[in-house]
Scaffold this motif. Structure first.
Motif, PDB file in Angstrom:
ATOM      1  N   HIS A 113       2.118  65.307  30.350  1.00  0.00           N
ATOM      2  CA  HIS A 113       1.547  64.166  31.073  1.00  0.00           C
ATOM      3  C   HIS A 113       0.867  63.128  30.183  1.00  0.00           C
ATOM      4  CE1 HIS A 113       1.415  65.807  35.491  1.00  0.00           C
ATOM      5  NE2 HIS A 113       2.589  65.997  34.894  1.00  0.00           N
ATOM      6  N   MET A 114       0.499  63.453  28.970  1.00  0.00           N
ATOM      7  CA  MET A 114      -0.144  62.463  28.107  1.00  0.00           C
ATOM      8  C   MET A 114       0.873  61.891  27.126  1.00  0.00           C
ATOM      9  SD  MET A 114      -2.311  64.881  25.563  1.00  0.00           S
ATOM     10  CE  MET A 114      -1.527  65.719  24.185  1.00  0.00           C
ATOM     11  N   GLN A 115       0.556  60.713  26.598  1.00  0.00           N
ATOM     12  CA  GLN A 115       1.435  60.015  25.673  1.00  0.00           C
ATOM     13  C   GLN A 115       1.164  60.486  24.250  1.00  0.00           C
ATOM     14  OE1 GLN A 115       3.821  57.597  26.478  1.00  0.00           O
ATOM     15  NE2 GLN A 115       4.419  57.705  24.331  1.00  0.00           N
ATOM     16  N   ASP A 116       2.202  61.056  23.599  1.00  0.00           N
ATOM     17  CA  ASP A 116       1.995  61.553  22.241  1.00  0.00           C
ATOM     18  C   ASP A 116       3.322  61.627  21.505  1.00  0.00           C
ATOM     19  OD1 ASP A 116      -0.191  63.013  20.465  1.00  0.00           O
ATOM     20  OD2 ASP A 116       1.668  64.160  20.248  1.00  0.00           O
ATOM     21  N   ILE A 117       3.296  61.259  20.233  1.00  0.00           N
ATOM     22  CA  ILE A 117       4.477  61.377  19.369  1.00  0.00           C
ATOM     23  C   ILE A 117       4.142  62.346  18.244  1.00  0.00           C
ATOM     24  CG2 ILE A 117       6.088  60.174  17.855  1.00  0.00           C
ATOM     25  CD1 ILE A 117       5.603  57.641  19.460  1.00  0.00           C
ATOM     26  N   ALA A 118       4.960  63.376  18.105  1.00  0.00           N
ATOM     27  CA  ALA A 118       4.751  64.393  17.069  1.00  0.00           C
ATOM     28  C   ALA A 118       6.019  64.516  16.240  1.00  0.00           C
ATOM     29  CB  ALA A 118       4.386  65.739  17.696  1.00  0.00           C
ATOM     30  N   ILE A 160       9.025  62.844  21.167  1.00  0.00           N
ATOM     31  CA  ILE A 160       8.240  61.824  21.871  1.00  0.00           C
ATOM     32  C   ILE A 160       7.952  62.328  23.278  1.00  0.00           C
ATOM     33  CG2 ILE A 160       8.121  59.450  22.684  1.00  0.00           C
ATOM     34  CD1 ILE A 160      10.154  58.678  20.571  1.00  0.00           C
ATOM     35  N   ALA A 161       6.694  62.667  23.540  1.00  0.00           N
ATOM     36  CA  ALA A 161       6.279  63.058  24.884  1.00  0.00           C
ATOM     37  C   ALA A 161       5.769  61.811  25.594  1.00  0.00           C
ATOM     38  CB  ALA A 161       5.194  64.130  24.819  1.00  0.00           C
ATOM     39  N   THR A 162       6.585  61.273  26.481  1.00  0.00           N
ATOM     40  CA  THR A 162       6.172  60.098  27.245  1.00  0.00           C
ATOM     41  C   THR A 162       5.213  60.542  28.347  1.00  0.00           C
ATOM     42  OG1 THR A 162       8.253  58.949  26.785  1.00  0.00           O
ATOM     43  CG2 THR A 162       6.983  58.178  28.683  1.00  0.00           C
ATOM     44  N   SER A 163       4.171  59.760  28.564  1.00  0.00           N
ATOM     45  CA  SER A 163       3.171  60.139  29.567  1.00  0.00           C
ATOM     46  C   SER A 163       3.761  60.087  30.970  1.00  0.00           C
ATOM     47  CB  SER A 163       1.944  59.224  29.473  1.00  0.00           C
ATOM     48  OG  SER A 163       2.317  57.869  29.634  1.00  0.00           O
ATOM     49  N   ALA A 164       3.127  60.809  31.881  1.00  0.00           N
ATOM     50  CA  ALA A 164       3.644  60.929  33.240  1.00  0.00           C
ATOM     51  C   ALA A 164       3.616  59.584  33.962  1.00  0.00           C
ATOM     52  CB  ALA A 164       2.820  61.949  34.028  1.00  0.00           C
TER      53      ALA A 164
END
Length: 476
Positions: free
Chosen positions: A301-306, A323-327
Motif C-alpha cells: 500500500h505504500m509507495q517505495d522503490i527497492a 517498484i511497489a506502487t502505492s494503493a
C-alpha cells in the motif's frame, strides 16, 4: 507450455501498435475487398508510419490495490462507517468516484495500456468485480488496453460483505474460473502463453515489450480457513514456466516487465511478514537466470522503490528493481506513469495522482469533498493516522499535550510515507517536538514504525530511470 496461437499477437484494439508485417497483410486484404485498389503512395506512407510506431516509445500506467467496492453494497450506515473507521485508510465511501476518475484520466491522457496488479476489489465481492469490469471496458473503448492479475483479496474470499444499517451481510464472491471469465478481455484472451497451475500469463503489450503477469496469491484454502490468505508465493511449476516465457521473448528480441501483486523485495526495515514473497530468493534466482530486472508490485500500500543489490556493497550483479506502487484506494490515490523505448529498452517511472477534482468538475458533480479531493483525502488520512497514534498512546505516561504532539508527527510522517515523499519532509518532521518524544521511547511497535519511516534512502521512491536487460534464452 500452452501456446495460444489463435490469440492476438498484441492488442487489436490499437491499430497503431500492429507490426509492419501484420499491417501490410491487413492492408492487402482490405484493398482486395474494395472496388478500387489502395493508391501506392498511401500504402507506402502507411508502412512508414507503422515502422515508426514499432520503434516509438510507448506510454503506459500501472495501478494497484484499487480495492473497488460496488456502491450498491453499502448504504453509508452505521456498519459501513464502523468498517471504514476501523480499516487501513482506504477511502471506500468514494470508491466508485475514484475509479470513475481513473477511467476519466485514461480517456483524457490515453496511455497505450494500463496494468492493474491485484487487489482489484475490496474483498472479492462478485458485484464489485462485475462493476469494475464494466468500467475497464470503457477504458479499452477509449483506446487503452488493460491487463489485470488477481491479488489476495480477489478470489474465494469469505470476507466478501455488503453493509446495511448496522449489519454486515455475507456477499457472493468469485472463483478463479469466474475471474478469467470476467476479465477475459483484460489480458487472458490476448495471452501468448498461460501457466497451467495459476492465473499467470504472458502478453505482448507493445512492439518489443512483453508483460509477464504473475499470479502470486494463495486462495485455494480461503474458504476452509474462513479468511483470505494474505501472504504470497510463486509455484515451482510457475517459475519453470517463467523460464519458457523468457525464452519466447529472447527469440523475438523483446523485453519483459514482470508484474505481481506481492513484493519481490522488502520495502520496509520493520520485521513484518506477508508482504514479500515467501519464496522471494528462489524467484530472484529465476529472474536473474532469465535476464529480467524489473518487477512492478503492490500489496504493501505504500509507495517505495527497492533494488537488489541495494548499492551499499560492491557487487557485480545487475540491479533488479521492484517498484511497489502505492494503493490506489489510499491517499494520495496515485498510480505510476511509465514509458518504454523499444530501441534502447529504457524505462521511466513516476507517480501521478488521479484527477478526481477534474473528473468531478467535468461531470458537474457538486460534492465539495470531490471538488477539493486532494486536500479532503489527505485530511481524512492524516486524521485517521492521528487517531490511531492517540489510541496507541492512550495508556502511556505521556501528558495529553505530549501525546497530541506525537500524534501530529505520526500523521505528518504517515501522509508522506505512503506517498513516497517522506525524504522531502524529514528535516521539518525531525524538528517537531513530538518526534524527539518518539525517539526517546524504549521499543514498541509505533516507535519502530516511526524510525522506519524516517530512515534515509538513496533511491527516490517516486521516480526511476532504468534500462531493461535482455531476456536470456535457455539454449544460450
Amino acid at each position: 507450455m500452452k501456446i495460444h496461437n489463435n490469440k492476438r499477437i498484441f492488442s487489436s484494439k490499437k491499430t497503431n501498435l500492429y507490426t509492419l508485417t501484420i499491417l501490410m497483410a491487413a492492408s492487402f486484404i482490405l484493398a482486395s475487398c474494395k472496388d478500387t485498389p489502395l493508391p501506392l503512395g498511401n500504402a507506402a506512407e502507411s508502412s512508414v508510419a507503422t515502422a515508426e510506431n514499432a520503434t516509438a516509445p510507448v506510454s503506459f500506467w500501472v495501478a494497484t490495490d484499487t480495492h473497488y467496492l460496488d456502491k450498491d453494497l453499502q448504504d453509508g450506515g452505521e456498519a459501513f462507517q464502523a468498517y471504514v473507521n476501523g480499516g487501513d485508510g482506504k477511502i471506500l465511501p468514494y470508491s466508485d468516484e475514484l475509479m470513475e476518475a481513473l477511467v476519466y484520466d485514461a480517456q483524457q491522457k490515453k496511455p497505450e495500456f494500463l496494468i492493474l496488479s491485484g487487489d482489484l476489489t475490496n474483498n472479492g465481492e462478485a458485484s464489485s468485480h462485475k462493476k469494475l469490469a464494466e468500467k475497464l471496458k470503457r477504458v479499452e473503448a477509449s483506446g487503452t488496453d488493460v491487463y489485470v492479475i488477481p491479488g489476495n483479496h480477489d478470489l474465494n474470499n469469505p470476507w466478501a460483505r455488503s453493509f446495511k444499517a448496522d449489519k454486515q451481510i455475507v456477499a457472493e464472491h468469485i472463483t478463479p474460473g469466474d475471474f478469467t471469465e470476467l476479465y477475459s478481455d483484460f489480458g487472458y484472451n490476448e495471452a501468448i502463453s498461460r501457466d497451467k497451475d495459476s492465473l499467470s500469463y504472458l502478453v505482448q503489450a507493445a512492439p518489443g515489450l512483453y508483460l509477464l503477469m504473475i499470479d502470486s496469491s494463495q486462495y485455494a484454502n480461503n474458504e476452509s480457513y474462513g479468511f483470505p490468505q494474505t501472504d504470497g508465493r510463486i509455484l515451482p511449476s510457475t517459475l519453470s514456466w517463467m523460464d519458457e516465457c523468457a525464452k519466447l521473448a529472447a527469440e523475438k528480441q523483446a523485453s519483459i516487465i514482470t508484474v505481481m501483486h506481492h513484493n519481490l523485495l522488502s520495502h520496509t526495515s520493520m520485521s513484518v511478514s506477508g508482504f514479500k514473497l515467501n519464496n522471494s530468493q528462489e524467484t530472484m534466482k529465476t529472474l536473474r537466470k532469465d535476464g529480467l530486472n524489473l518487477v512492478l508490485s503492490g500489496h504493501i500500500h505504500m509507495q517505495d522503490i527497492a533494488r537488489d543489490p541495494d548499492g551499499t556493497t560492491d557487487s557485480r550483479d545487475t540491479p533488479v528493481y521492484d517498484i511497489a506502487t502505492s494503493a490506489m484506494a489510499v491517499n494520495p490515490h496515485q498510480y505510476g506513469e511509465m514509458s518504454f523505448d523499444p530501441v534502447t529498452r529504457a524505462v521511466t517511472y513516476h507517480t501521478a495522482a488521479v484527477d478526481v477534482e477534474g473528473w468531478a468538475k467535468a461531470n458537474g458533480n457538486t460534492d465539495p469533498h470531490l471538488l477539493a479531493f486532494k486536500s479532503y483525502a489527505e485530511g481524512v488520512f492524516a486524521g485517521q493516522s492521528y487517531n490511531k497514534a492517540m489510541a496507541r498512546l492512550k495508556d502511556s505516561t505521556f501528558s495529553e499535550s505530549e501525546k497530541q504532539s506525537m500524534a501530529k508527527v505520526m500523521a505528518r510522517l504517515n501522509v508522506n510515507y505512503f506517498a513516497g515523499t517522506a525524504a522531502n519532509a524529514l528535516d521539518e518532521i525531525k524538528s517537531m517536538p513530538g518526534y524527539k518524544l518518539w525517539m526517546g521511547m524504549d521499543g514498541g511497535f509505533m516507535s519502530g514504525y516511526i524510525q522506519s519511516m524516517a530512515e534515509d534512502k538513496v533511491l527516490s521512491n517516486v521516480s526511476l530511470d532504468m534500462v531493461l536487460t535482455q531476456p536470456k534464452s535457455l539454449s544460450n
